[in-house]
Design a protein around this motif. Structure first.
Motif, mmCIF file in Angstrom:
data_model
loop_
_atom_site.group_PDB
_atom_site.id
_atom_site.type_symbol
_atom_site.label_atom_id
_atom_site.label_comp_id
_atom_site.label_asym_id
_atom_site.label_seq_id
_atom_site.Cartn_x
_atom_site.Cartn_y
_atom_site.Cartn_z
ATOM 1 N N LEU A 2 0.829 -1.202 0.000
ATOM 2 C CA LEU A 2 0.000 0.000 0.000
ATOM 3 C C LEU A 2 0.866 1.255 0.000
ATOM 4 C CD1 LEU A 2 -2.772 1.298 0.077
ATOM 5 C CD2 LEU A 2 -2.734 1.072 2.571
ATOM 6 N N ALA A 3 1.934 1.252 0.794
ATOM 7 C CA ALA A 3 2.841 2.398 0.840
ATOM 8 C C ALA A 3 3.489 2.620 -0.525
ATOM 9 C CB ALA A 3 3.903 2.187 1.913
ATOM 10 N N GLU A 4 3.864 1.539 -1.212
ATOM 11 C CA GLU A 4 4.472 1.656 -2.539
ATOM 12 C C GLU A 4 3.469 2.205 -3.552
ATOM 13 O OE1 GLU A 4 7.189 1.447 -5.702
ATOM 14 O OE2 GLU A 4 7.437 1.569 -3.538
ATOM 15 N N VAL A 5 2.235 1.739 -3.501
ATOM 16 C CA VAL A 5 1.191 2.251 -4.394
ATOM 17 C C VAL A 5 0.977 3.744 -4.150
ATOM 18 C CG1 VAL A 5 -1.295 2.157 -4.901
ATOM 19 C CG2 VAL A 5 0.034 0.038 -4.748
ATOM 20 N N GLU A 6 0.925 4.149 -2.897
ATOM 21 C CA GLU A 6 0.732 5.566 -2.572
ATOM 22 C C GLU A 6 1.914 6.402 -3.043
ATOM 23 O OE1 GLU A 6 -0.023 5.361 1.620
ATOM 24 O OE2 GLU A 6 -2.169 4.970 1.326
ATOM 25 N N ARG A 7 3.128 5.871 -2.900
ATOM 26 C CA ARG A 7 4.316 6.585 -3.362
ATOM 27 C C ARG A 7 4.275 6.775 -4.876
ATOM 28 N NH1 ARG A 7 8.717 5.998 -5.948
ATOM 29 N NH2 ARG A 7 8.497 3.771 -6.317
ATOM 30 N N ARG A 8 3.891 5.728 -5.582
ATOM 31 C CA ARG A 8 3.819 5.816 -7.050
ATOM 32 C C ARG A 8 2.713 6.777 -7.499
ATOM 33 N NH1 ARG A 8 5.878 0.618 -10.105
ATOM 34 N NH2 ARG A 8 7.473 -0.041 -8.639
ATOM 35 N N ALA B 110 1.677 9.379 -5.849
ATOM 36 C CA ALA B 110 2.179 10.727 -5.593
ATOM 37 C C ALA B 110 3.171 11.150 -6.674
ATOM 38 C CB ALA B 110 2.831 10.803 -4.212
ATOM 39 N N GLU B 111 4.034 10.230 -7.097
ATOM 40 C CA GLU B 111 4.998 10.526 -8.156
ATOM 41 C C GLU B 111 4.291 10.805 -9.479
ATOM 42 O OE1 GLU B 111 8.703 11.041 -10.121
ATOM 43 O OE2 GLU B 111 8.060 11.212 -8.044
ATOM 44 N N LEU B 112 3.267 10.029 -9.795
ATOM 45 C CA LEU B 112 2.503 10.262 -11.022
ATOM 46 C C LEU B 112 1.801 11.621 -10.979
ATOM 47 C CD1 LEU B 112 0.989 6.748 -11.748
ATOM 48 C CD2 LEU B 112 2.701 7.973 -13.106
ATOM 49 N N ALA B 113 1.268 11.988 -9.834
ATOM 50 C CA ALA B 113 0.615 13.298 -9.691
ATOM 51 C C ALA B 113 1.636 14.415 -9.889
ATOM 52 C CB ALA B 113 -0.052 13.415 -8.329
ATOM 53 N N ARG B 114 2.841 14.241 -9.341
ATOM 54 C CA ARG B 114 3.895 15.240 -9.508
ATOM 55 C C ARG B 114 4.304 15.353 -10.976
ATOM 56 N NH1 ARG B 114 8.778 15.879 -10.434
ATOM 57 N NH2 ARG B 114 9.375 13.708 -10.507
ATOM 58 N N LEU B 115 4.460 14.204 -11.646
ATOM 59 C CA LEU B 115 4.823 14.222 -13.059
ATOM 60 C C LEU B 115 3.724 14.851 -13.913
ATOM 61 C CD1 LEU B 115 6.536 10.751 -13.515
ATOM 62 C CD2 LEU B 115 7.604 13.005 -13.652
ATOM 63 N N ASP B 116 2.469 14.557 -13.589
ATOM 64 C CA ASP B 116 1.351 15.152 -14.306
ATOM 65 C C ASP B 116 1.405 16.674 -14.196
ATOM 66 O OD1 ASP B 116 -1.206 14.980 -15.762
ATOM 67 O OD2 ASP B 116 -2.032 15.792 -13.890
ATOM 68 N N GLU B 117 1.646 17.177 -13.011
ATOM 69 C CA GLU B 117 1.747 18.632 -12.808
ATOM 70 C C GLU B 117 2.935 19.199 -13.588
ATOM 71 O OE1 GLU B 117 1.028 22.498 -11.456
ATOM 72 O OE2 GLU B 117 -0.243 20.732 -11.561
#
Length: 103
Positions: free
Chosen positions: A14-20, A22-29
């Motif tokens: 779950l922590a890994e999914v949440e980290r990914r 968050a990274e996808l949201a950052r890349l999208d921005e």
């Protein structure tokens, strides 16, 4: 022991999914706001493009009319837009290559 280990494994997953996410949201921005500007050698003309290579700004300094005759100004703007788009494309290609490289 198995239940505890399973809970730890689920929590880690779950922590890994949440980290990914968050990274996808950052890349999208980053992709939505990415801009690159190319300038003429004399710095009188600049063209800014977005991540899709679309021109989002053209800035002509007051001296640009004297520095660049009208028949040269259009091709210069196109050249600068292409240069900016190429720069952005190369940047993201390098980032993608780094992302593929195992840590």
């Amino acid at each position: 022991m198995t239940v505890v280990d399973g809970a730890r494994g689920a929590a880690a997953l779950l922590a890994e999914v949440e980290r990914r996410e968050a990274e996808l949201a950052r890349l999208d921005e980053e992709f939505r706001t990415a801009r690159v500007t190319a300038r003429s050698q004399d710095r009188t003309v600049s063209v800014t493009v977005d991540v899709r290579g679309h021109v989002v700004d053209v800035d002509l300094a007051p001296a640009s009319a004297r520095a660049h005759p009208p028949e040269r100004l259009g091709p210069l703007i196109v050249e600068l837009a292409q240069r900016a788009a190429d720069s952005l494309r190369e940047y993201y290609a390098r980032r993608a290559e780094l992302a593929r490289t195992p840590a």
